[in-house]
Motif scaffolding. Sequence first.
Motif, short mmCIF file in Angstrom:
data_model
loop_
_atom_site.label_atom_id
_atom_site.label_comp_id
_atom_site.label_asym_id
_atom_site.label_seq_id
_atom_site.Cartn_x
_atom_site.Cartn_y
_atom_site.Cartn_z
N LEU A 109 -11.57 -6.63 11.08
CA LEU A 109 -10.27 -6.47 11.74
C LEU A 109 -10.57 -5.87 13.06
O LEU A 109 -10.04 -5.05 13.57
N TYR A 148 -3.20 7.29 12.51
CA TYR A 148 -3.07 7.06 11.07
C TYR A 148 -3.74 5.92 10.64
O TYR A 148 -4.49 5.79 9.55
N LEU A 149 -3.48 4.74 11.41
CA LEU A 149 -4.36 3.40 10.90
C LEU A 149 -5.78 3.29 10.93
O LEU A 149 -6.29 2.82 10.60
N GLY A 152 -7.15 5.58 8.61
CA GLY A 152 -6.83 5.03 7.14
C GLY A 152 -7.41 3.67 6.84
O GLY A 152 -7.86 3.44 5.83
N VAL A 153 -7.61 2.79 7.73
CA VAL A 153 -8.07 1.42 7.43
C VAL A 153 -9.63 1.30 7.93
O VAL A 153 -10.54 1.03 7.03
N LYS A 159 -10.28 8.73 3.14
CA LYS A 159 -9.79 8.52 4.41
C LYS A 159 -8.34 8.61 4.25
O LYS A 159 -7.50 9.00 5.03
N GLU A 160 -7.61 8.21 3.11
CA GLU A 160 -6.22 7.97 2.96
C GLU A 160 -5.54 9.36 2.96
O GLU A 160 -4.53 9.52 3.77
N MET A 164 -3.34 10.78 6.02
CA MET A 164 -1.90 11.13 6.02
C MET A 164 -1.76 12.79 6.14
O MET A 164 -0.86 13.31 6.89
N PHE B 373 3.03 -6.80 10.09
CA PHE B 373 3.05 -6.04 11.42
C PHE B 373 4.53 -5.77 11.82
O PHE B 373 5.03 -4.71 12.06
N THR B 376 5.80 -2.73 9.70
CA THR B 376 5.43 -1.43 10.32
C THR B 376 6.27 -1.14 11.54
O THR B 376 6.53 -0.30 11.55
N LEU B 425 5.14 5.96 5.72
CA LEU B 425 3.84 5.72 5.91
C LEU B 425 3.20 5.16 4.68
O LEU B 425 2.33 4.45 4.33
N ARG B 426 3.87 5.46 3.55
CA ARG B 426 3.41 5.11 2.17
C ARG B 426 3.51 3.34 2.17
O ARG B 426 2.51 2.92 1.72
N VAL B 428 3.45 1.49 4.70
CA VAL B 428 2.23 0.88 5.78
C VAL B 428 0.95 1.12 5.11
O VAL B 428 0.12 0.13 5.14
N LYS B 429 0.53 1.87 4.48
CA LYS B 429 -0.54 2.41 3.77
C LYS B 429 -0.69 1.20 2.83
O LYS B 429 -2.02 0.81 2.71
N TYR B 432 -1.61 -1.98 4.68
CA TYR B 432 -2.92 -1.93 5.47
C TYR B 432 -4.17 -1.55 4.64
O TYR B 432 -5.32 -2.08 4.85
N ILE B 433 -3.79 -0.63 3.89
CA ILE B 433 -5.22 0.17 3.36
C ILE B 433 -5.50 -0.10 2.04
O ILE B 433 -6.80 -0.33 1.74
#
Lengths: 496, 480
Positions: A109, A148-149, A152-153, A159-160, A164, B373, B376, B425-426, B428-429, B432-433
């Motif tokens: 990404l 955050y992203l 996180g990513v 990392k999470e 946070m 997106f 988000t 954010l949960r 979003v997480k 994405y994550i």
Amino acid sequence: MNYLSIFVLIPLLMLGALWLARDIKQIRGVMLTGSSMLLVAAGVLTFLYLQARSAGNTAEMLFTDSVMWYPSLHIGYSVGVDGISVAMLLLSAIIVFTGVFASWRLQPLTKEYFLWYTLLSMGVFGFFICTDLFTMFMFYEVALIPMYLLIGVWGSGKKEYSAMKLTLMLMGGSAFLLIGILGIYYGSGADTMNLLEIAAKGNIPVEQQRIWFPLTFLGFGVLGALFPFHTWSPDGHASAPTAVSMLHAGVLMKLGGYGCFRIAMYLMPQAAEELGWIFLVLTGISVVYGAFSACVQTDLKYINAYSSVSHCGLVLFAILMMNRTACTGAVLQMLSHGLMTALFFALIGMIYGRTHTRDIRELSGLMKVMPFLAVCYVIAGLANLGLPGLSGFVAEMTIFNGAFQHADPFHRTWTVIACCSIVITAVYILRLVGKILYGTCTNKHHLTLTDATWDERTAVIILIACVAALGIAPWWISDMIGDSVVPVTELFTSKF
Amino acid sequence: MDYSQFLILKEELSLIAVILILFIADLLFLSPDAHKHGGKPVLNTFIPVALLLVHTIITIVPGPEAEAFGGMYHNAPIQSIVKSILSIGTLIVFLMAHEWMKLPDTAHKQGEFYFLTLCTLLGMYLMISAGHFLMFFIGLETASIPMAALVAFDKYRHHSAEAGAKYILSAMFSSGLLLYGISLIYGTTGTLYFTDLPAHIDGNPLQIAAFVFLFSGLGFKISLVPFHLWTADVYQGAPSTVTAYLSVVSKGAAAFVLMTMLYKVFAPMVEDWQTVLYWVIIASITLANIFALRQENLKRLMAFSSISQAGYIMLGVISGTAQGMTSLIYYVLIYLFANLAVFTVITIVALRSHKFNVEDYNGLYGTNPRIAFLLTLSLFSLAGIPPFAGFFSKFFIFASAFQAGWHLLVFIALVNTVLSLYYYLRVVKAMYICKSEQPIAPFRSDNYTRIALVTCTLGIVLLSIFSTIYETIGNYAFGM
């Protein structure tokens, strides 16, 4: 259009271009062009600024401009720079530029990564050029949320959790900050958000200052890793990808120090004088505690993160000494710490990318395996412990020199305590360097590793050159900063 | 009789015209064997959307302040602005309803959906422009009863029918309270005209009781905390499109009406209602946020989020100033775009996968990057993160409450924004994550949904950059 708007415009254009970019080459092209344009713009700005000063322009801020945005709340897009902001812009441009090289091979990404990265840098640049409280706060928050992203990513480890924690703690800080800003705005008569005009009026009642000063200072202090609100920093830095750690420790944490100085101290000097001692104690603890914590860590990034807590604590510590020498030292320390910590994180990222471990117990004898990286690591370490000739010495010398000028015994005691951190820094840096770089390489797998690639060398060499330049020839930049801290320091009645 | 008086009601008349045209069109196009159409929509979404768009455009310029029917109806430019905002919201709801309307269960009832929705909108129009308590009550009921039918629209789905029953029971109860409050007001003052009332209101215990009843009735509509218990269940059970309408348009209208009523009618009791509001705001924001932290179902999460947003909206009321009114309306406008975008995404995801849980969104960015997106952006806007408009509306509403001296309240609200950021954010997480074994498959949404999403996104991104809207609202707003 005002010259300074370029610093927001270039990242905006970069965002658009990244959006359209199709493959990795185009993405790299956009990032390289954009970040080098920013670097050039920052260089030109420094030149223009010094020229204007030597031509005898003594206005507090240069290149000022103001456009009304929300007239009913006196919110405007007001810009202007003094020596401090110029120095910070230069620092940010260097780190953004080197950060691009540090994340040259980042997967996956890539496009999204650079989008958030550019948004983050836009926030940072916007914050340093603005002189309007609302717009500054807006850019400040713009710089926070991409973290955050990014962590996180693209991060590693837990990392999470770290992402946070970092986001919520920094946003908690900005909640304090926002109420402080509203307090300043309404306390000063609610007719301007421009901090220069508020400072010129200087009419915030002292009883209100006593409430808003601690809130504002705390709000920025959270970002400046003020004890006991520093706990986001080690976790966040350890989990973040290399370039994000660089940008975050190198630039974003400086937003805290800059904001404390420019908003909290500048606009509410009486309260700063009355209540500064509380924060002086906290920053003193940050300095010493951060250094001690770094001694016992086993993860390379944690060591550097705690070392950042210690050094950023020193920035806030120096600001609270409220005299010209100490405040100049604070800004020098911001520059110096920004450069060397970015260098550190870049090197750690490169070592980790090869060895896949950051645990110092598993690393040894890397000097033979990757001589270039190892030598650079030693240089970064020496800069960190304040070797004369490198930037750390200049900054810390100025800070402690200035701090000791403060005649009050309380302040002097804390200066002595903070000075101890120099010794502790030497302990953990030398221990670390000896452990991981020298000796024999015990891990056979590590013997096959390669040294730095060209993009990594570029990033590292630029940073080392800047660290050395600041250490060898600090006068031109310290003069530029020194003149600019005077409007703030002359507000304080405390004697040298 | 002077018929020109009717022109004062141009917004209502134009809306009634839209309703009638749709009603007749529905009758004409609907063949007797509509049930056998096999899910093919009878009325295309285009007709209602176009009609409502025309209605919105011709009524967007506010007329002068005027009264009709001896003061029963009173319209000022600020009311027209709120009406325009509501009809923009309804327009987006119609656009996002398109995919839902194509389902076999709902296709033959399409006409009813538009008819019922527009009836509630008409009720809100009347409620907003009321100059008399009875007019206000008629408007409120016109808005409430069709709403219950809408909530139970998917009547073959157990949850929807249950939610409809819950809604109508709570709505009737709150209407009862409201009527009791109105009768107490009439008993103590002898009038129900808004303009006459302030002179008779002196804050005696009966009037305080009347205020409390009235406040409870409206608090139910806005879903403020002691009156919020229906919200999560109804939001979860109702069709997502109706939930969106309920959480934005219905809430916005009620919030504005409560504000005008407190500013105009209860102005002499300002200390009393500010005290009530103070605690209600703290409770709404904090409790709803705490409940939202642990929600697994996205619709329930958004229900609690909308309760806490209602608390933020009330921050504009407590100031009692023109700035408060401006920021309230602006806040509702921004909240409308952000929340509708979130619900549009929920709707289109649920239509394809029947998934509502936060963890079902795991890995959505990998499969549907654009949708993820947009979601988000709208969540960031709801959380108040720049550069999105939600940051600006939150700042303005905080500034208005701060200016009026509610420092501690603003501080509590600010701390709560951090809490709320956690649950936004949960999501979003998740997108994405988190990794997922079975992420939601890639899909393409149809053009109407896209228009809805693009409109919302433009609203979120652009409204903050151009300050004209905020300043225009500010020109017409009034304080106590």
